[in-house]
Design an enzyme around this catalytic site. Structure first.
Site, PDB file in Angstrom:
ATOM      1  CB  ALA A  55     -30.736 -43.020  14.009  1.00 23.09           C
ATOM      2  CE1 TYR A  58      -3.960  -1.955  -0.208  1.00 22.54           C
ATOM      3  CE2 TYR A  58      -3.228  -3.064   1.786  1.00 22.54           C
ATOM      4  CZ  TYR A  58      -4.089  -2.973   0.705  1.00 22.54           C
ATOM      5  OH  TYR A  58      -5.084  -3.910   0.541  1.00 22.54           O
ATOM      6  NE  ARG A  75      -5.403 -16.500   8.099  1.00 20.32           N
ATOM      7  CZ  ARG A  75      -4.719 -17.438   7.439  1.00 20.32           C
ATOM      8  NH1 ARG A  75      -5.343 -18.216   6.581  1.00 20.32           N
ATOM      9  NH2 ARG A  75      -3.430 -17.586   7.636  1.00 20.32           N
TER      10      ARG A  75
END
Length: 643
Positions: A459, A172, A319
């Protein structure tokens, strides 16, 4: 392990921090469209203040509208922004936090479509990112821009910030002045190293003059920036020393630029934890002020080692702070196994779209509450219920602990003997092992809140007869495409290869070059098998984040994997595949094993049975609609909060 170094206090200038854990500047994209601080911005930072971080640095905050990098980027270029920032700092301070504002100008990395004007820069050299030719600042304009940074710092102080950070990394504006790659000036701001450093050092001096010596200034720099640049750690070390002499109170050592080395800035699992620590140690040798280190520091053990070894004084948990805003508190309270892990997947924290009207701005695949702290809340249910969850994959595990934390009685069933579902298999290829941390954490949280787990149980309606509601999170099953000759060929599914149910031969062809096919291919190539991947689309693993994909493709090339894109499979036989490439048919032959990786379809045999029996039933994850792991976990979190 004792985390005494990480949890010990330290001073940055006149400001004391309670520990060495830092939330570094990261774009939250939660502000208002005009760059003002929003309530969601405040909620996001306050959650991390409550979580116990020693210092929070805001996302990059623009000092000049000409220098905006993204629409809606936070601003501080005039006094109209002060009130919003003041609300933010007041709330952070109420919750025990210390907060700096990061001051930023994108320079040539701005976009005219964002700002409505031509980007400006030290020199009129286009960025490889946006390819726009910036206008070179005049000498007078450079001095004016220095004042804009200084005046922004004055506003930050008025708004209640405890200090400021200058964004001098990632190519930048400040970095553009420091780097000979982007600075070709012949005035006092170009040429010699000390001239290129004049821009950032004058900003530091100006802030100290107007805000006082006790107002801390951090400067973030990159130890390395671009493969095409001469800026490396030795130049960064010289720069850090000059910045200290100008008055900087702390140097924050990042890595990578906006091109060429972005995979180091947003480091995937393929880069080892703490990989940038040798650079920070080298820079720290010449400094008398503290050093902050960034670079995939994802667990408290690595953080403690870095600080104890003297490689840095403070650690940026970027993060990881998205994955778990309570990271410091959990370390302090010895709840390490409850930390929701950052697995460096980059699937939701970086450039990922949201799933619905709530899911905007930054978030985390494994913690979808991030960015929605004021929206997704653990409110107790009106009626506590008995909930049966069938399936212990990511959707089921997330639903379980969230619903249980709210007060429901939750039982999970899975026909497998271990939890995890697709995550457990997805962790098999190289550089994916950290996915297992998430499974373990969800299980730990579930047990903490009273979830009962029954593995090795298939199940059925009888299993769940005594439950008030049923959640079907049975996942998906691999698609078997109707290729001619598929039975004769004895094709096998990638999922069975990953699970170790099938042992391939030495010559393998994988049909499907998405994430599953590509990662299965890497695993097999890593086992010294000769691998060919066939993909219809233009690219291999195109759904992966660009930085994850870049390193994956590089590894596949290294292993000699034959990657055939724009290639459509027509038919199979025992050891060959007929494909269509560039309009012509071709037979690829000599393979011992043909592996299928062409996607999944929903596996949901119980929904109709449950509904016919009058059971209130919810279907989530791949069982509802095939998607990615981010979709599954987010759906689980939402259901866990609403059920």
């Amino acid at each position: 392990m004792n985390f005494s170094k990480s949890l010990s206090p330290i001073k940055i200038g006149a400001v004391e921090l309670k520990n060495r854990y830092i939330v570094p500047a990261m774009g939250s994209h939660l502000g208002e469209p005009d760059g003002q601080v929003s309530q969601r911005t405040i909620d996001y930072y306050v959650a991390r203040a409550k979580g116990g971080y020693g210092l929070i640095v805001t996302e990059f905050t623009c000092v000049d509208p000409v220098g905006m990098a993204l629409p809606g980027q936070l601003g501080i270029w005039d006094d109209s922004f002060i009130e919003g920032h003041k609300r933010l700092t007041q709330e952070v301070h109420k919750n025990g936090g210390v907060i700096f504002s990061q001051l930023h100008h994108a320079g040539r990395l701005s976009y005219s479509m964002v700002t409505g004007t031509q980007p400006v820069a030290p020199s009129s050299i286009a960025s490889p990112v946006n390819k726009e030719i910036p206008r070179e600042l005049s000498t007078e304009e450079v001095y004016q821009l220095i004042e804009k940074y200084v005046n922004a710092a004055v506003r930050a102080k008025e708004a209640g910030y405890d200090g400021v950070e200058l964004h001098g990394a990632h190519q930048y504006m400040i970095a553009q002045f420091m780097s000979p790659y982007s600075n070709k000036r012949l005035d006092e701001f170009g040429g010699h190293f000390h001239n290129r450093m004049r821009f950032p050092t004058e900003i530091v001096k100006g802030i100290k003059e107007k805000c006082g010596k006790d107002f801390p200034v951090s400067v973030r720099i990159s130890a390395e920036e671009s493969e095409h640049d001469s800026w490396g750690v030795r130049q960064a070390r010289k720069a850090a020393k000059m910045l200290e002499e100008a008055g900087a109170d702390v140097i924050s050592v990042s890595i990578g630029g906006a091109y060429g080395t972005t995979y180091k800035t947003l480091a995937p699992q393929a880069l080892p934890p703490g990989f940038n620590a040798s650079n920070s140690a080298f820079i720290k040798e010449v400094l008398n002020i503290p050093v902050i280190i960034t670079g995939r520091i994802v667990d408290p053990y690595v953080a403690e080692d870095i600080i104890s070894s003297g490689s840095a004084d403070l650690v940026s948990l970027g993060r990881p702070s998205l994955a778990d805003p309570e990271f410091p508190n959990k370390v302090k309270e010895n709840r390490i196994d409850e930390i929701i892990p950052c697995v460096a997947c980059l699937q939701r924290c970086s450039e990922a779209g949201g799933r619905d009207e709530w899911d905007t701005g930054v978030s985390c695949t494994y913690n979808p509450f991030t960015g929605k702290e004021g929206i997704m809340k653990f409110n107790p249910p009106e009626v506590k219920k008995k909930i049966a969850i069938i399936g212990a994959g990511p959707a089921g595990l997330e639903t379980a602990w969230v619903a249980a934390k709210r007060g429901h009685s939750v039982t999970v069933f899975d026909k497998a003997n271990v939890p995890g579902g697709q995550i457990a298999l997805g962790a098999r290829p190289p550089y994916k092992q950290e996915l297992l941390k998430a499974v373990q954490t969800y299980m730990r949280l579930g047990k903490k809140y009273g979830v009962t787990y029954n593995f090795g149980v298939e199940a059925n309606l009888e299993t769940v007869k005594d439950f008030d509601e049923v959640v079907l999170a049975t996942g998906g099953e691999p698609i078997c495409p109707p290729f001619d000759g598929i039975e004769e060929a004895g094709a096998v599914q990638a999922i069975d290869v990953l699970a170790g149910k099938v042992v391939p031969g030495d010559r393998v062809i994988i049909i499907g070059g998405g994430q599953v096919g590509a990662e299965t291919g890497e695993m097999l190539a890593n086992q010294n098998r000769r691998v060919t991947i066939v993909e219809m689309k233009d690219a291999i693993a195109e759904e992966e984040h660009q930085d994850v994909r870049f390193l994956l493709i590089e590894r596949l090339k290294k292993y000699g994997v034959n990657m055939l894109t724009k290639t459509k499979v027509k038919a199979l036989s025992k050891d060959s595949v007929v494909v269509e490439r560039e309009g012509a048919e071709e037979r690829l032959s000599g393979f011992d094993t043909i592996v299928l990786a062409v996607g999944v379809k929903s596996y949901n045999p119980l929904e109709e049975i449950m509904k016919e029996a009058g059971k209130k039933t919810h279907v989530i994850g791949d069982a509802n609609k095939p998607g990615d792991i981010t979709d599954a976990i987010y759906a689980g979190a939402k259901l866990g909060l609403s059920i």
